[in-house]
Design an enzyme around this catalytic site. Structure first.
Site, short mmCIF file in Angstrom:
data_model
loop_
_atom_site.label_atom_id
_atom_site.label_comp_id
_atom_site.label_asym_id
_atom_site.label_seq_id
_atom_site.Cartn_x
_atom_site.Cartn_y
_atom_site.Cartn_z
N ASP A 20 0.87 -1.17 0.00
CA ASP A 20 0.00 0.00 0.00
C ASP A 20 0.91 1.23 0.00
OD1 ASP A 20 -3.17 0.68 1.64
OD2 ASP A 20 -2.11 1.71 0.05
C1 GLC Z 1 -4.31 4.24 -0.56
C2 GLC Z 1 -5.18 3.12 -0.05
C3 GLC Z 1 -5.27 1.96 -0.98
C4 GLC Z 1 -5.17 2.46 -2.42
C5 GLC Z 1 -3.75 2.99 -2.59
C6 GLC Z 1 -3.54 3.58 -4.01
O1 GLC Z 1 -3.60 4.84 0.49
O2 GLC Z 1 -4.90 2.61 1.26
O3 GLC Z 1 -6.51 1.29 -0.72
O4 GLC Z 1 -5.42 1.41 -3.32
O5 GLC Z 1 -3.41 3.97 -1.63
O6 GLC Z 1 -4.38 4.67 -4.19
#
Ligand code: GLC
Length: 737
Positions: free
Chosen positions: A297
């Site tokens: 993440d």
């Molecule tokens: C965000 C979220 C995740 C998302 C990623 C890309 O912080 O936690 O769910 O897919 O970053 O946007």
């Protein structure tokens, strides 16, 4: 059941990867592990039009704006692409021409021509926006789960997206956690069916198809159990709870063939998920048989420093790559440190090669080596076409949950109606918490839909979600009304990421609006627009009718009007428990009985200042008709429990009932939940129609992981509770030998 992961292992592909790996330099290998945003601001990107908003809002100087947008950053990205030092972009721009441009640089100008993979958060729709996942899960409709993902994939793919960071599969039992909005609610069984349906929808039979995109099961794992419902907070739980409650939806997604997983922000028992070898190698790869790749993440590789398990970004990179994170989302730890770690022997050549192999395996499976470019002309006919709008309307109708109705609904079409509350006419708020492609101007609000129907109504905002109640406007609005529609709830940014609230009652002066309605002597109906269960006990007591409208997306207003005027008989059933008060969270139906089960007795497990029942339980939802259950029977036939029940439409209008089947393992080595959903079936019934619904519950599916993490089905009595929601008293038993 087949584990579709094995479809990724194709001898000819593996040979092609071998050949590529033999040619790749270390920098080129590390490039495949590196993901950046496509737009120029910072590590975690924002789109060009948001840059313009920052400039217009005075939050960027003209000089900065020009500097960022002067192609300087774009050139840098191109340079890195040309050098083979980026493998993926997280797309915020949704500009297929720009993606094609970067892809051309990668394929035609880099040394080995390895194509980029473009990812984006296609969570509940792309340009056609569907209900937020928590809302859609209330449809209990696997076909809908799959269909909306299929449409989202087609629209996103037409705009150059190869890969979505969805489905989100975090079991969510604490409504204070804003990301419950993105989940399928509190139940493991439902979330597991939701997981498989979403992977099928996004990926189809073969995600190399131009209309399909690679799925990403996230956030691995147990992010929804953040302590206190506080986003990004620690998660501490037994391995048994992890395996019995939080892992099954991810196992379902893996078996359905999800090409990627995303490691979560949270630590699990002190070890960040992105640095968690047990999760990423033992559970995911060894036990689940996962053959795709894991993306971290955003920033979570670098966040291992803040977690306190890495001294610096370099050690963070070492921990996460060795633990099994293939791709570092936007924080650049792999880009900056893996070569050094390799030279120091802290990361082996094999580990690096395996990480690259798994990414290339998915790029080959997606067909990017053969078809790297997007046909940008196709998008125009696909985006938010009538067919997609129709599906959005159907999904929205099925997601609406009727919570209370004291003979108010359905409304008469010729009634004089007053509408009050900000959310009645705010298109952007209807889109929900994860929308990157939906446009407010293409979204139908309640006010739009009333006008479309030629309804005689007056509208006064009277009260915003966080603004004061305007009594004068209120009196003006209701003066000549026969009935009033009140719209209250949350802005869409009050749920989703970084949106935990310790008070999940109505905010601002919305309760003053409800009080004014309660005291005005006229009938009213309250519509909730929210991304989480709300602790609205006093609102529920005062309003004669209450409809959960969530954030329903593009066709919100039309779906709500179809329910309000009886054109659609509400069929939604809650997938997350509504508490009476915020302080009751976490609150969920499939809890253990404890030695002092909740009851009126003082010395039992309960709060002395709250009712012993939730405001609305899991599985709950009313209809404009009534369903009667009878003749429940169950018997063991071979490896299955066959359960039958008669369901009758005892009312005056046709409707769809979701028949819910719960089990209870009455006595086990480890205490088991008082009820666990193990099957659900939707039946459409005409007035007076009665059917016998029979389902088979596999005995192998009613077991659990014991303290040794062995999956067991113990002999003994299993109760079967069958009915309209998780509080049904209709029960029978079978005895497993
Ligand atoms: C965000 C979220 C995740 C998302 C990623 C890309 O912080 O936690 O769910 O897919 O970053 O946007």
């Amino acid at each position: 059941m087949e584990n579709r992961q094995n479809r990724f292992i194709k001898p000819d592909t593996e040979k092609k990867i071998d050949t590529l790996l033999a040619k790749m330099t270390v920098k080129e290998k590390i490039g495949q592990l590196h993901q950046l945003g496509t737009s120029p601001v910072g590590g975690f990107e924002i789109s060009k039009n948001e840059m313009k908003k920052l400039l217009d809002a005075g939050r960027l100087t003209k000089e900065d704006y020009d500097n960022w947008m002067s192609n300087e950053q774009w050139d840098e990205n191109e340079g890195l692409v040309r050098a083979g030092e980026i493998g993926s972009f997280l797309g915020r721009d949704k500009d297929p021409n720009f993606y094609n441009h970067l892809q051309r640089v990668a394929v035609e100008e880099s040394r080995l021509g390895i194509p980029l993979i473009f990812g984006n958060d296609v969570i509940h729709g792309h340009r056609t926006v569907f209900p937020i996942p928590l809302a859609e899960s209330c449809s209990f409709d696997d076909e809908t789960f799959e269909k909306t993902a299929e449409i989202a994939a087609k629209e996103a793919a037409s705009e150059g997206i190869h890969w979505t960071f969805a489905p989100m599969l975090d079991i969510s039992r604490d409504a204070r956690w804003g990301r419950i909005a993105e989940s399928a609610g509190e139940d493991t069984y439902l979330a597991s069916r939701y997981a498989a349906a979403k992977v099928r929808g996004f990926q189809g039979e073969d995600f190399s198809d131009k209309d399909r995109i690679v799925a990403c099961a996230k956030h691995f794992v147990a992010y929804g159990a953040a302590e206190g419902g506080r986003d990004y907070n620690s998660v501490d739980m037994s391995m048994q709870k992890l395996w019995n409650t939080y892992l099954p939806p991810f196992k379902a997604a893996c078996e359905a063939g999800a090409g990627t997983f995303m490691s979560a922000f949270n630590d699990l028992n002190g070890i960040p998920c992105s640095a968690n070898t047990y999760l990423l190698r033992t559970v995911l790869r060894e036990k689940f048989g996962f053959k795709g790749f894991v993306v971290s993440d955003a920033f979570s590789v670098g966040e291992c420093v803040a977690h306190g398990v890495a001294e610096d970004r370099k050690q963070a990179a070492e921990l996460c790559l060795n633990a099994g994170v293939n791709m570092d989302m936007v924080v650049g730890c792999y880009r900056d440190h893996v070569e050094e770690l390799l030279n120091e022997g802290k990361i082996s050549e094999d580990t690096l090669n395996e990480a690259v192999r798994e990414i290339l395996r998915i790029k080959f499976a997606k067909g990017l080596f053969d078809n790297p470019y997007t046909d940008v002309e196709s998008a125009a006919d696909i985006l938010i076409c009538d067919e997609h709008r129709k599906e959005a309307l159907k999904a929205a109708e099925k997601s609406i949950v009727l919570l209370k109705n004291e003979d108010i609904l359905p409304l008469r079409k010729n009634a004089k109606i007053a509408v009050v509350g900000e959310l009645a006419d705010d298109a952007e708020e209807m889109l929900g918490c994860w929308v990157l492609g939906g446009l407010p101007e293409e979204t139908v609000t309640l006010i739009d839909a009333l006008k479309l129907r030629g309804i005689d109504f007056v509208y006064e905002k009277c009260c915003g979600v966080k603004t004061d109640f305007n009594r004068e406007a209120f009196e003006r609005a209701i003066e000549n009304a026969d009935i009033i529609i009140a719209t209250v709830g949350e802005y869409r940014d009050m749920s989703g990421e970084a949106a935990s609230y310790c008070d999940i009652d109505l905010h601002g002066e919305q309760k003053k609006l409800i009080d004014a309605l309660y005291n005005c002597g006229k009938p009213f109906v309250t519509l909730l627009f929210n991304g989480r269960p709300l602790a609205i006990r006093d609102v529920a007591e005062k309003t004669p009718a209450l409809v959960e409208c969530w954030h329903l997306g593009t066709e919100a207003g039309n779906a709500i009007c179809n329910v309000l005027f009886g054109d659609y008989n509400p069929s939604g059933r809650l997938t997350a428990t509504f508490p009476n008060y915020s302080g009751e969270c976490p609150l969920y139906y499939n809890h253990l009985n404890t030695g002092r089960p909740t009851s009126e007795v003082r010395h039992s497990s309960k709060y002395q200042d709250a009712p012993i029942k939730p405001l609305y339980p899991f599985g709950y939802g009313l209809s404009y008709t009534d369903y009667a259950y009878s003749n429940l029977s169950a018997e063991i036939i071979g490896d299955n429990i066959s359960v039958s029940v008669d369901v009758e439409n005892a009312g005056k209008v046709s409707g769809t009932e979701t028949v819910q089947f719960y089990i209870q393992d009455v006595v086990a080595k480890t205490a088991r939940p008082v009820r666990e959903l193990k099957e659900y079936k939707k039946v459409y019934l005409e007035p007076g129609e009665k059917v016998t619904v029979t389902v088979k519950i596999t005995i192998a599916d009613i077991g659990y992981y014991d303290e040794a993490l062995e999956y067991i089905v113990e002999p003994g009595e299993f109760k079967l509770w069958v009915g309209h929601d998780s509080t049904t008293e209709l029960v029978t038993s079978v005895f497993v030998k």
